[in-house]
Design an enzyme around this catalytic site. Structure first.
Site, PDB file in Angstrom:
ATOM      1  N   LYS A   1       0.469  -1.098   0.111  1.00 46.00           N
ATOM      2  CA  LYS A   1       0.323  -0.097   0.207  1.00 46.00           C
ATOM      3  C   LYS A   1       1.183   1.169   0.045  1.00 46.00           C
ATOM      4  O   LYS A   1       0.862   2.449  -0.713  1.00 46.00           O
ATOM      5  CB  LYS A   1      -0.587  -0.084   1.336  1.00 46.00           C
ATOM      6  CG  LYS A   1      -1.943  -0.726   1.357  1.00 46.00           C
ATOM      7  CD  LYS A   1      -3.388  -1.093   2.042  1.00 46.00           C
ATOM      8  CE  LYS A   1      -4.138  -1.579   1.926  1.00 46.00           C
ATOM      9  NZ  LYS A   1      -4.499  -2.470   2.006  1.00 46.00           N
TER      10      LYS A   1
ATOM     11  N   GLU B   1      -9.594   7.578   3.967  1.00 48.34           N
ATOM     12  CA  GLU B   1     -10.219   6.847   4.842  1.00 48.34           C
ATOM     13  C   GLU B   1     -10.086   5.175   4.756  1.00 48.34           C
ATOM     14  O   GLU B   1      -9.119   4.845   4.079  1.00 48.34           O
ATOM     15  CB  GLU B   1     -11.426   6.714   3.734  1.00 48.34           C
ATOM     16  CG  GLU B   1     -11.391   5.153   3.029  1.00 48.34           C
ATOM     17  CD  GLU B   1     -11.135   5.260   1.398  1.00 48.34           C
ATOM     18  OE1 GLU B   1     -10.715   6.592   1.519  1.00 48.34           O
ATOM     19  OE2 GLU B   1     -10.236   4.500   1.199  1.00 48.34           O
TER      20      GLU B   1
ATOM     21  N   SER C   1       1.236  -9.927  -1.217  1.00 49.43           N
ATOM     22  CA  SER C   1       1.241  -8.329  -0.767  1.00 49.43           C
ATOM     23  C   SER C   1       2.107  -8.146   0.093  1.00 49.43           C
ATOM     24  O   SER C   1       1.898  -6.558   0.650  1.00 49.43           O
ATOM     25  CB  SER C   1      -0.123  -8.657  -1.273  1.00 49.43           C
ATOM     26  OG  SER C   1      -1.288  -8.950  -0.126  1.00 49.43           O
TER      27      SER C   1
END
Ligand code: PLP
Length: 396
Positions: A86, A108, A375
């Site tokens: 991320k 968010e 990931s």
């Protein structure tokens, strides 16, 4: 060629009139930044010096031998600073915010990982950061709330609606409408209105570009399949982007099947959702008969987005990528396998992609290369996994 911002019938800008201006400003600024070598240089420099890129690829020798078929290879996004993919995206968006003269970041978050990644770059670049999070998620994911606060971000617990991710998204959009002059809205996946799906894919495509180069260098050829888990779809889109033009590479997205599609308790928007509008875009999503958003369920908190990036829906429709479903039990078994055979503790999200590879490997020859995007790492999931196993009488 498709019109900008559309992927077949998906995508677009389904937002209030007041947000059209800020979105146009953002799209124009991104178009310029994308072409500016200085912007790209600074982005690459931070990915290298701060995130620790490039991340390696790792051949799973023992796991592949155990399965007796195809060779499983991991792209190691778990080794990034902050422990997942991320941060690639939040760095890109925060640099763009700075370039646009925005002073404040908002985001968010559902499980909290995107909130942590945004708080991280806010600290790095010296920008104030406010994160919207459903009140229920604040309770469920308290370690991530503490991390965000530790990094200097302010976390707003949203009590409205079901007090989960979709309500946090609404509040973030509301904040942006009110404060768009000085505020940049950092979206955490390849969703939202144009230009977000394009922009997030571009910031994450470093995963696929590196992996493609690394496979060529290590094996002298491309992988046969590139497999990634799909929540909103950013790590998958980042991996796929590197191979989209290589027709011989099969692209496989893996959705979270939770307790199974028929149970209704899952997070599989492509396999178990319907066309609708969410978060400013037309896409496949989990909804009731009258179009209210249904909360997701998965053992993996990070696959909690009730929709999916519009480009995935399009790749599915044209047959360029296929999308399968892995349930909780299968993901947990894959998690155990990677721990025991390779000494790597994967994130529960990534364990879904791994489970799909583990399912496929025995039916394929050894020469077949299955590239799995790992990931993230699983430290964050320990408590959750122990509780899951205990409830089912499974051994730790
Ligand atoms: C958030 C997260 C995901 C899901 O998000 P995508 O946008 O679908 O990539 C997957 N893996 C990890 C480790 C995550 O933190």
């Amino acid at each position: 060629m498709q019109p900008k911002g559309h992927f077949g019938v998906y995508g677009g800008q389904y937002v209030a009139e007041t947000l059209m201006g800020p979105l146009q400003e953002l799209a124009a600024a991104y178009d310029e930044a994308k072409k500016d070598p200085e912007f790209q240089r600074e982005f690459q420099e931070i990915l290298h010096d701060y995130v620790g890129r490039e991340s390696p690829i790792t051949v799973c020798k023992r796991l592949s031998a155990h399965l007796g078929g195809a060779t499983i290879v991991l792209k190691r996004e778990d080794l990034n600073h902050t422990g997942a993919h991320k941060v690639n995206n939040t760095i890109g968006q925060a640099l763009l915010a700075k370039r646009m003269g925005k002073k404040r970041l908002i985001a968010e978050t559902g499980a909290g990982m995107h909130g942590v990644a945004t708080a991280t770059v806010a600290a790095l670049l010296g920008m104030p950061c406010e994160v919207y999070m459903g009140a229920i998620d604040v309770k469920r994911q308290s370690p991530n709330v503490e991390r965000m606060q530790m990094l200097g971000a302010k976390v707003h617990a949203i009590e409205e609606g079901s007090a989960t991710l979709k309500d946090a998204m609404n509040e973030a959009l509301r904040d942006w409408v009110t404060n768009c002059d000085d505020t940049f809205y950092v979206i955490g996946t390849v969703a939202g209105p144009y230009p977000y799906p394009d922009m997030v894919r571009d910031f994450q495509r470093v995963i696929g570009d590196e992996a493609r180069r690394q496979c060529l260098a290590k094996f002298g050829r491309l992988p046969d399949q590139a497999i990634a888990c799909v929540g909103g779809g950013s790590n998958a889109m980042g991996l796929f982007a590197g191979f989209l033009d290589d027709k011989e590479v099969k692209l496989v997205g893996v959705e979270a099947g939770g307790k199974g599609i028929p149970s209704g308790e899952h997070a599989a928007s492509i396999n178990g959702g319907r066309l609708g509008v969410l978060h400013g875009a037309k896409t496949m999503l989990l909804q009731t008969d009258v179009g209210n958003i249904i909360d997701t369920y998965s053992v993996s908190a990070g696959l909690d987005y009730p929709g999916v990036g519009p480009e995935h829906c399009y790749l599915h429709d044209i047959g360029r990528a296929e999308y399968s479903v892995i349930c909780d039990d299968e993901a947990i078994a894959a998690f155990d396998d990677l721990c025991r055979f390779e000494g790597i503790i994967p994130a529960m999200e990534s364990s879904h992609a791994l489970a799909e590879a583990i399912k496929r490997a025995p039916t394929l020859p050894k020469e077949t290369i299955l590239l799995v995007n790992l990931s993230g790492r699983g430290d964050k999931d320990m408590e959750n996994i122990m509780a899951y196993k205990k409830a089912r009488g499974l051994k730790g």
